[in-house]
Scaffold this active site. Structure first.
Site, PDB file in Angstrom:
ATOM      1  N   TYR A 149      38.633  42.075  43.253  1.00  0.00           N
ATOM      2  CA  TYR A 149      39.815  42.461  42.479  1.00  0.00           C
ATOM      3  C   TYR A 149      40.354  43.711  43.153  1.00  0.00           C
ATOM      4  O   TYR A 149      39.586  44.621  43.483  1.00  0.00           O
ATOM      5  CB  TYR A 149      39.444  42.820  41.044  1.00  0.00           C
ATOM      6  CG  TYR A 149      39.282  41.653  40.106  1.00  0.00           C
ATOM      7  CD1 TYR A 149      40.259  40.674  39.971  1.00  0.00           C
ATOM      8  CD2 TYR A 149      38.130  41.543  39.330  1.00  0.00           C
ATOM      9  CE1 TYR A 149      40.099  39.612  39.088  1.00  0.00           C
ATOM     10  CE2 TYR A 149      37.966  40.486  38.442  1.00  0.00           C
ATOM     11  CZ  TYR A 149      38.957  39.527  38.331  1.00  0.00           C
ATOM     12  OH  TYR A 149      38.795  38.485  37.470  1.00  0.00           O
ATOM     13  N   LYS A 245      41.268  32.972  46.345  1.00  0.00           N
ATOM     14  CA  LYS A 245      40.818  32.225  45.167  1.00  0.00           C
ATOM     15  C   LYS A 245      41.882  32.267  44.082  1.00  0.00           C
ATOM     16  O   LYS A 245      42.288  33.334  43.643  1.00  0.00           O
ATOM     17  CB  LYS A 245      39.523  32.835  44.627  1.00  0.00           C
ATOM     18  CG  LYS A 245      39.022  32.200  43.330  1.00  0.00           C
ATOM     19  CD  LYS A 245      37.623  32.682  42.963  1.00  0.00           C
ATOM     20  CE  LYS A 245      37.161  32.104  41.641  1.00  0.00           C
ATOM     21  NZ  LYS A 245      37.880  32.633  40.494  1.00  0.00           N
ATOM     22  N   HIS A 269      41.162  29.850  37.239  1.00  0.00           N
ATOM     23  CA  HIS A 269      40.358  30.893  36.612  1.00  0.00           C
ATOM     24  C   HIS A 269      39.686  30.373  35.340  1.00  0.00           C
ATOM     25  O   HIS A 269      39.614  31.068  34.324  1.00  0.00           O
ATOM     26  CB  HIS A 269      41.240  32.122  36.302  1.00  0.00           C
ATOM     27  CG  HIS A 269      40.508  33.433  36.427  1.00  0.00           C
ATOM     28  ND1 HIS A 269      40.682  34.298  37.469  1.00  0.00           N
ATOM     29  CD2 HIS A 269      39.575  34.019  35.649  1.00  0.00           C
ATOM     30  CE1 HIS A 269      39.920  35.371  37.322  1.00  0.00           C
ATOM     31  NE2 HIS A 269      39.223  35.220  36.213  1.00  0.00           N
TER      32      HIS A 269
END
Lengths: 386, 386, 386, 386
Positions: A149, A245, A269
């Site tokens: 992240y 991703k 997700h």
């Protein structure tokens, strides 16, 4: 806790007094629901909004039907696949999920140990309750990837990536579908609040080692202005291959490759970000068609069966990531539970190769698939199937 | 037990004190569920994995709708069909299923007697709790086929086939979809374990007359390396025609014929092997199109109604095999229950020929069918149908 | 019982002490379920086999969606239609159903009286518990048709038709979908047996005035060898137009017209004959396309709403027949209940003409329709619609 | 009641003793169900007939799936849109609904105040329990539109429109789908009857200030003979732009524009008029294709999520109208509840822009959409999603 001690406990866990581990993932989920407090269970189990995508992720795999071939010698199977040029013993990998100490006191170290025993690559979350270096120590033999992240404070992200690289992690998985966290209504209903947890990345990001954060505060640490340029920069500055991703369209897959991505993960997700987005299984074909000949494509979302793994590979994925079931295994029995969940999937996948008449995973293709208009029947025709 | 004694008991069974036999297959299933212990019922009733295919087998027949024709003289019907050049009084046959003594102490002998009384061909399982020769004695008038699992020890298989041939069995049905047994989760949940049972084939395969085996051990006796060459060899060495059971694609049907098969059975093993494979009714058309003009095609899976039989024949099958309902009949009332279950199907089939305006089974064709996007409605629109 | 007495009772029925009549057909069905014994309710409510067609009849109308037009002056509507050259005040007719005295002691006479008050044509069943002449007396002003089952003893049929003609019935509806009765499993489950009932046609057919028959015995009185030639003969010998009831394909509609039929009724006998046949609404378009320009087409099966009537006319039907709801009205409140049920449908139809922007029924066409892949949603997305 | 007093109460409502306002619209609906008497709740919640359209309105939005784009800088979003040349802060507007004093003693004034605080345009119903001028006073800052029902007594309608214009309402929304009220069976079941309510428009129409009317009587005051000419006349005589609300076909959209409409609202009146009409989301595309380049298109019906708003705009709508959820907010907490409901939708919409990778609402287009054959799965495959 060293691996010896953990092994000791696992042994105790398998003494006759202990109940045996479940034989199906559904039972793991049920047991986890019993063991975890409702808030924590809901945090893991839930999705965004009305959870349409959460459910559709599973349903979409079920809508694919198999056309198995017979009288092939399947007495020996080869479940192996490759990813980023590396051979994997099988295509089942551990998806990055946050805060494993919520599920078990041993947290990600137990997950990593279980994954290593099952020869499953592990993708460690930025929001792990353990440092990359600790995971490397807990599971030195495992294939390890690091999920990224991007914090507003890029230094934090950079430091984490460097630690991961230094600790033998072999790829970075940049999550691109979380400019903000999705709205997870189960958490609102249960009033879920993160307990005090040591999360090294967050401590670094806020500059306080004992900061207690809620999800909103965590979300605000992330950089919502991220663009493909940031991907290019990460690719340019990292020694590790960067995997993107969270791609759900051919357009974004193409863009990712153009920006230097080494691979892409088709993912929504786990239905936790934007409710109503297409199921992973429905997005996979167009991504494979667009970039499958150039890079490896992974997929996650709704994988609950060995046959789901087989279908994913038949559609062109190199491997799959599994999230919630691993957490249920962790919650139920720590490393042993993680290992068991993974082995159940691996064994089912292995068996499904045999029963599909495709003994080598690398030979799977769309000829074993048929798209059905019909999801699984809720019930038999009358009083249940008979 | 001789046939006289059995008839005696059947008579007693039909005295007024005895409850009458059910008039629908659903009630037979319900009664069987009450009478059998949960493990045994689950072993028979269950399918692999999430049982998607198990349910879809039934649903797929229901998705086919009928276009009946009127004002045809249907006062006389001809339900007969042919298979391997032999005339069958009707197209409803007994599928091979294992271990009938689990359902009733008289086991396969009762099944065979009931089938014979209903003029239904019987396919005896390799995993029967009676020898082929015993079945021949119990039902000398019945059309008998022998289902073949190929053991690693080919001598066992050869001996069984020879006994079947010598006992007047008229065809071998080679099952091609069981290199390994599917994963049947109901058995895991109920903890089902095979009780001590005399299974002649297994006793021969392990060389001990009183070996007590579990399904895993039995699975390991089977040869997972079987290929089309083995089919060719069986065809070459057997005096009986060899039918290949377990084909779900046009490709395999073609391959089976090329390898000498005399006929094929479109089957997914009742949804017990690989969950997620297409329904039998969905696979049948492509197999019929590929080989239907050259050989006879049978089908099994989800046949629960006389109209399902009619639909199968309309799609080009010569006959159908019925598994679970026969076991429910056996469990409820032995030979009389088997006979009753079969007669219910035969009578429904006969009636559906009349009501479809096609009095002769051999005249059925796709013009009486319509593929619907809609399965059976679960409920009426509001408070149930009115 | 004369009409005066009946009117008297109706008045009493509407005194304040009496509960008011329901305002929806669903409530009529619910009340009828409470009032009738389960066997009788099941006999009327049930369908053949697994009741797939029974439910699909209703679902198929719901799958058609409306495209209404706005700002048309709908302050005056014309619900009228024509059938066999006669003007009907509205297109809702009473379907022929058997044994009305099962539902109410006044039987078909009450039905006819209620229908007459609602200006609804009535089709009297051969299996009525009243003679055609009695119905003519009970409802002289009503449009009356006579439904014909052909007995093996043609003299019985001929006499009934002659009595109908002499009594002012204006058409014969030859039912062509009952060579044998369908298998209605609800009756098997409830053990339904016809009570002693005076059924004039059956008394004539068996030659005994007090014969007590079961459905099987009645079925055996019917002629299963009927063909199109018999239709031709009936057309040739009858002074009344002959309508063929029970057509589900374009082929049979063409054949009926070629044999002299004056009209056809698209019907699957309310799902009571062959389970799995297509829904009436799904069969109607091809019949209208084949013969709609030459003869009038009616339809029955699953009509429960005024919008269903509108959809039927938009697809090209001249009128619809309504069965079960009329029986629920009869069971709940005799003639007044029948009238009320019909008026509810008429009023809904009238309102739907207004809200569709097509004030004249004769102007309905397929432009107001859209075929949807989606039946009615069972539930809203989350906790019900909000 | 002045705005000060209302603010005072709101403050009290938010003191710690008060339960906090719900965080989801579903919870608002549940609370409203608890607070309102069943008749009133049913009046608002229900739809016409079997409520097929009511449920389909919601389901149709869910059948649209999203194709989100990643790595777009979404740190700043622009939710604004335009309608009739005016900029709206966001596309969520308050639909016209009747009799707000049924839900809360402050009625439409509270609704208007809540809407104003959320910067949501408000469309006031002709059947409001407050005069246009009162609303202008209660929410002077709000964008206000006036919904027009045309009474048989045109003077009443004219006077209301003039009052609206004089009070700063900026558009007239002519409702074209209510020549008569639909048949709402929930009201029949609950026996719902309007209590004594001051409804200025009705008092004017019947010429008595304290007339107590039922819905049937109200319906009879409306003019069912309205045609496009009346629209032309209204357009010709009004200084305000006239928006046509209730269009479900391209044909009517074209006709509306040809008659001078400034915009159209695709609507089926929340499923309350003609059951079985297509869902709003299913009608929107053809209307946008027909007139979207010439005029603004709005839509209402089944909007319950921020993603539904996003889908509507992606299909070409400029904004959406929200009905029932606003009423639930009003019932639960007056103006504060209305504001909260609107803010939940606005925030969800804003978040969905971010997560879809389309930071500016005006950039939404069909490329973010995919039509799915599959509605939301009712359940996961086995024991619920895990």
């Amino acid at each position: 806790m060293g691996s010896e001690e953990r092994d000791g406990r696992r042994q105790r866990a398998s003494t006759p007094q202990q109940p045996p581990l479940p034989a199906t993932l559904a039972e793991f989920a049920e047991l986890a629901r019993e063991r975890l407090d409702p808030g924590t269970f809901g945090y893991y189990a839930g999705g965004a909004g009305a959870e349409i995508t959460l459910r559709d992720n599973e349903a979409a795999w079920a809508r694919l039907r198999l056309r198995p071939r017979m009288l092939v010698d399947v007495s020996r199977r080869d479940t192996s696949t490759t990813f980023l040029g590396q051979r994997l013993a099988h295509p089942i990998c551990v998806a990055p999920t946050a805060f494993h100490r919520l599920a078990h006191p041993d947290g990600e170290k137990a997950t990593a140990a279980g994954a290593a025993r099952a020869q499953a690559p592990l993708c460690l979350s930025t929001l792990a309750t353990a440092r990359p270096s600790e995971i490397a120590e807990a599971a030195p033999e495992a294939t390890r990837w690091f999920q990224v992240y991007v914090f507003r404070d890029r230094g934090v992200t950079r430091a984490l990536c460097e630690e991961a690289a230094a600790s033998g992690f072999s790829a970075l998985f940049l999550t691109v579908d979380v400019p903000y966290f999705g709205r997870r209504e189960r958490d609102l209903r249960t009033g879920f609040a993160l307990p005090a947890l040591e999360v090294p990345s967050l401590a670094a990001a806020v500059g306080e080692s004992d900061a207690r954060l809620d999800m909103r505060a965590i979300g605000e640490l992330l950089d919502a202005s991220l663009t493909w340029r940031d991907l290019e920069e990460l690719v340019g500055t990292s020694d590790l291959p960067v995997v993107v991703k969270g791609v759900l369209t051919a357009e974004d897959a193409r863009r990712a490759i153009a920006s230097g991505a080494a691979a892409v993960v088709v993912s929504n997700h786990g239905g936790r970000q934007l409710d109503g987005v297409r199921a992973a299984a429905d997005a996979l074909p167009e991504v494979v068609e667009e970039v499958g000949e150039e890079v490896d494509v992974l997929v996650d979302g709704g994988i609950r069966r060995g046959t789901d793994v087989l279908k994913a590979l038949a559609l062109g994925a190199r491997a799959v990531l599994v999230g919630r079931p691993v957490l249920w295994g962790l919650a139920v029995a720590g490393a042993a539970g993680v290992e068991r969940v993974l082995r159940l999937l691996i064994d089912e996948f292995d068996l499904s190769l045999a029963l599909c008449g495709v003994p080598r995973a690398c030979d799977l293709g769309t000829s074993v698939l048929e798209r059905s208009l019909h999801g699984p029947s809720a019930v038999g025709r009358e009083s249940g199937t008979f």
